[in-house]
Design a protein around this motif. Structure first.
Motif, PDB file in Angstrom:
ATOM      1  N   PRO A 176     -87.358   6.088 -28.394  1.00 22.14           N
ATOM      2  CA  PRO A 176     -86.678   7.374 -28.203  1.00 22.14           C
ATOM      3  C   PRO A 176     -85.290   7.347 -28.839  1.00 22.14           C
ATOM      4  CG  PRO A 176     -86.874   6.195 -26.117  1.00 22.14           C
ATOM      5  CD  PRO A 176     -87.596   5.389 -27.152  1.00 22.14           C
ATOM      6  N   PRO A 177     -84.787   8.483 -29.253  1.00 22.44           N
ATOM      7  CA  PRO A 177     -83.462   8.509 -29.884  1.00 22.44           C
ATOM      8  C   PRO A 177     -82.372   8.160 -28.867  1.00 22.44           C
ATOM      9  CG  PRO A 177     -84.267  10.734 -29.539  1.00 22.44           C
ATOM     10  CD  PRO A 177     -85.387   9.814 -29.192  1.00 22.44           C
ATOM     11  N   GLU A 178     -81.286   7.559 -29.364  1.00 24.31           N
ATOM     12  CA  GLU A 178     -80.189   7.181 -28.484  1.00 24.31           C
ATOM     13  C   GLU A 178     -79.377   8.410 -28.080  1.00 24.31           C
ATOM     14  OE1 GLU A 178     -77.989   4.255 -30.631  1.00 24.31           O
ATOM     15  OE2 GLU A 178     -79.747   2.981 -30.897  1.00 24.31           O
ATOM     16  N   LYS A 179     -79.191   9.304 -29.042  1.00 27.32           N
ATOM     17  CA  LYS A 179     -78.365  10.484 -28.797  1.00 27.32           C
ATOM     18  C   LYS A 179     -79.264  11.682 -28.585  1.00 27.32           C
ATOM     19  CE  LYS A 179     -75.989  12.837 -32.078  1.00 27.32           C
ATOM     20  NZ  LYS A 179     -75.070  13.039 -33.174  1.00 27.32           N
ATOM     21  N   LYS A 180     -79.107  12.359 -27.472  1.00 23.39           N
ATOM     22  CA  LYS A 180     -79.919  13.541 -27.193  1.00 23.39           C
ATOM     23  C   LYS A 180     -79.161  14.775 -27.646  1.00 23.39           C
ATOM     24  CE  LYS A 180     -82.682  11.873 -23.395  1.00 23.39           C
ATOM     25  NZ  LYS A 180     -83.141  12.111 -22.047  1.00 23.39           N
ATOM     26  N   TYR A 181     -79.911  15.747 -28.146  1.00 21.62           N
ATOM     27  CA  TYR A 181     -79.311  16.994 -28.606  1.00 21.62           C
ATOM     28  C   TYR A 181     -79.144  17.927 -27.416  1.00 21.62           C
ATOM     29  CZ  TYR A 181     -78.562  21.299 -31.191  1.00 21.62           C
ATOM     30  OH  TYR A 181     -78.032  22.458 -31.669  1.00 21.62           O
ATOM     31  N   GLU A 182     -77.976  18.477 -27.263  1.00 19.22           N
ATOM     32  CA  GLU A 182     -77.716  19.440 -26.209  1.00 19.22           C
ATOM     33  C   GLU A 182     -77.908  20.845 -26.774  1.00 19.22           C
ATOM     34  OE1 GLU A 182     -77.010  18.896 -22.994  1.00 19.22           O
ATOM     35  OE2 GLU A 182     -77.247  16.745 -23.352  1.00 19.22           O
ATOM     36  N   PHE A 183     -78.862  21.584 -26.233  1.00 22.03           N
ATOM     37  CA  PHE A 183     -79.110  22.934 -26.693  1.00 22.03           C
ATOM     38  C   PHE A 183     -78.039  23.875 -26.164  1.00 22.03           C
ATOM     39  CE2 PHE A 183     -83.375  21.233 -27.219  1.00 22.03           C
ATOM     40  CZ  PHE A 183     -83.699  21.762 -28.450  1.00 22.03           C
ATOM     41  N   LYS A 184     -77.625  24.775 -27.049  1.00 19.60           N
ATOM     42  CA  LYS A 184     -76.694  25.825 -26.656  1.00 19.60           C
ATOM     43  C   LYS A 184     -77.492  27.102 -26.500  1.00 19.60           C
ATOM     44  CE  LYS A 184     -73.411  23.582 -29.640  1.00 19.60           C
ATOM     45  NZ  LYS A 184     -74.147  23.064 -30.753  1.00 19.60           N
ATOM     46  N   GLU A 185     -76.954  28.039 -25.768  1.00 16.81           N
ATOM     47  CA  GLU A 185     -77.676  29.290 -25.520  1.00 16.81           C
ATOM     48  C   GLU A 185     -77.971  30.023 -26.824  1.00 16.81           C
ATOM     49  OE1 GLU A 185     -77.161  33.432 -23.039  1.00 16.81           O
ATOM     50  OE2 GLU A 185     -76.018  31.669 -22.420  1.00 16.81           O
ATOM     51  N   GLU A 186     -77.045  29.978 -27.784  1.00 17.50           N
ATOM     52  CA  GLU A 186     -77.282  30.683 -29.055  1.00 17.50           C
ATOM     53  C   GLU A 186     -78.385  30.039 -29.892  1.00 17.50           C
ATOM     54  OE1 GLU A 186     -73.408  28.267 -29.558  1.00 17.50           O
ATOM     55  OE2 GLU A 186     -74.127  29.737 -28.129  1.00 17.50           O
ATOM     56  N   ASP A 187     -78.698  28.760 -29.618  1.00 17.61           N
ATOM     57  CA  ASP A 187     -79.812  28.121 -30.322  1.00 17.61           C
ATOM     58  C   ASP A 187     -81.149  28.733 -29.908  1.00 17.61           C
ATOM     59  OD1 ASP A 187     -78.091  26.387 -31.592  1.00 17.61           O
ATOM     60  OD2 ASP A 187     -78.392  24.759 -30.149  1.00 17.61           O
ATOM     61  N   LEU A 188     -81.200  29.217 -28.692  1.00 17.63           N
ATOM     62  CA  LEU A 188     -82.452  29.749 -28.170  1.00 17.63           C
ATOM     63  C   LEU A 188     -82.649  31.222 -28.505  1.00 17.63           C
ATOM     64  CD1 LEU A 188     -82.318  28.047 -24.668  1.00 17.63           C
ATOM     65  CD2 LEU A 188     -83.544  27.279 -26.700  1.00 17.63           C
ATOM     66  N   LEU A 189     -81.595  31.903 -28.924  1.00 23.18           N
ATOM     67  CA  LEU A 189     -81.706  33.316 -29.263  1.00 23.18           C
ATOM     68  C   LEU A 189     -82.343  33.475 -30.633  1.00 23.18           C
ATOM     69  CD1 LEU A 189     -78.202  34.571 -28.090  1.00 23.18           C
ATOM     70  CD2 LEU A 189     -80.372  34.783 -26.893  1.00 23.18           C
ATOM     71  N   ARG A 190     -83.156  34.486 -30.761  1.00 18.63           N
ATOM     72  CA  ARG A 190     -83.755  34.760 -32.068  1.00 18.63           C
ATOM     73  C   ARG A 190     -82.722  35.423 -32.965  1.00 18.63           C
ATOM     74  NH1 ARG A 190     -89.922  36.731 -31.445  1.00 18.63           N
ATOM     75  NH2 ARG A 190     -90.599  34.991 -30.206  1.00 18.63           N
ATOM     76  N   PRO A 191     -82.725  35.092 -34.239  1.00 20.38           N
ATOM     77  CA  PRO A 191     -81.775  35.752 -35.136  1.00 20.38           C
ATOM     78  C   PRO A 191     -82.140  37.226 -35.281  1.00 20.38           C
ATOM     79  CG  PRO A 191     -83.279  34.369 -36.375  1.00 20.38           C
ATOM     80  CD  PRO A 191     -83.542  34.122 -34.913  1.00 20.38           C
TER      81      PRO A 191
END
Length: 142
Positions: free
Chosen positions: A58-73
């Motif tokens: 597994p990767p050492e660094k986990k990506y933290e999702f931001k709310e704008e990442d989940l919004l559709r363009p």
């Protein structure tokens, strides 16, 4: 002489059948050893690192999702596009509008358009994406 020939062919057939059975059994054992049944779920995971490489750890660094990442363009489907009727079938009462900028085509028919369009007519339009491709939702003569 004919009789010894028959028994020879029969012996050969039996020999081939035994070889096929042996090969089938070997194949079966090979498949049994290669399958993933009985393995823990974690052993079957594959991970993708930040560079796109596949690894078992597994990767050492986990990506933290931001709310704008989940919004559709926001799409450009809400604004009017400018184009011209590039093809029209008089018998079927349908055709295609080619966008002036992107050169993509959009399907239309007279029922959807609400008006009868002609070949090479300039229009403003909005479109929607369907399973069959892009299709107009509104048309205005320009």
């Amino acid at each position: 002489m004919g009789r010894s020939q028959i028994t020879f062919n029969k012996k050969e057939r039996v020999k081939k059948q035994q070889q096929k059975r042996q090969q089938k059994q070997e194949k079966k054992e090979l498949h049994k050893s290669d399958n993933n049944k009985g393995k823990a779920l974690e052993e079957m995971f594959a991970y993708v690192d930040e560079f796109g490489n596949i690894s078992n750890t597994p990767p050492e660094k986990k990506y933290e999702f931001k709310e704008e990442d989940l919004l559709r363009p926001t799409s450009d489907e809400d604004e009017y596009h400018h184009g011209k009727v590039s093809y029209y079938n008089n018998e079927g009462h349908y055709g295609f509008i080619r966008d002036n900028l992107t050169k993509q085509t959009v399907y239309f028919n007279d029922k959807i358009a609400g008006i009868v369009l002609r070949l090479d007519q300039h229009v403003k339009y909005k479109f929607i994406r369907t399973k069959q491709g892009n299709q107009i939702s509104e048309v205005i003569l320009s």
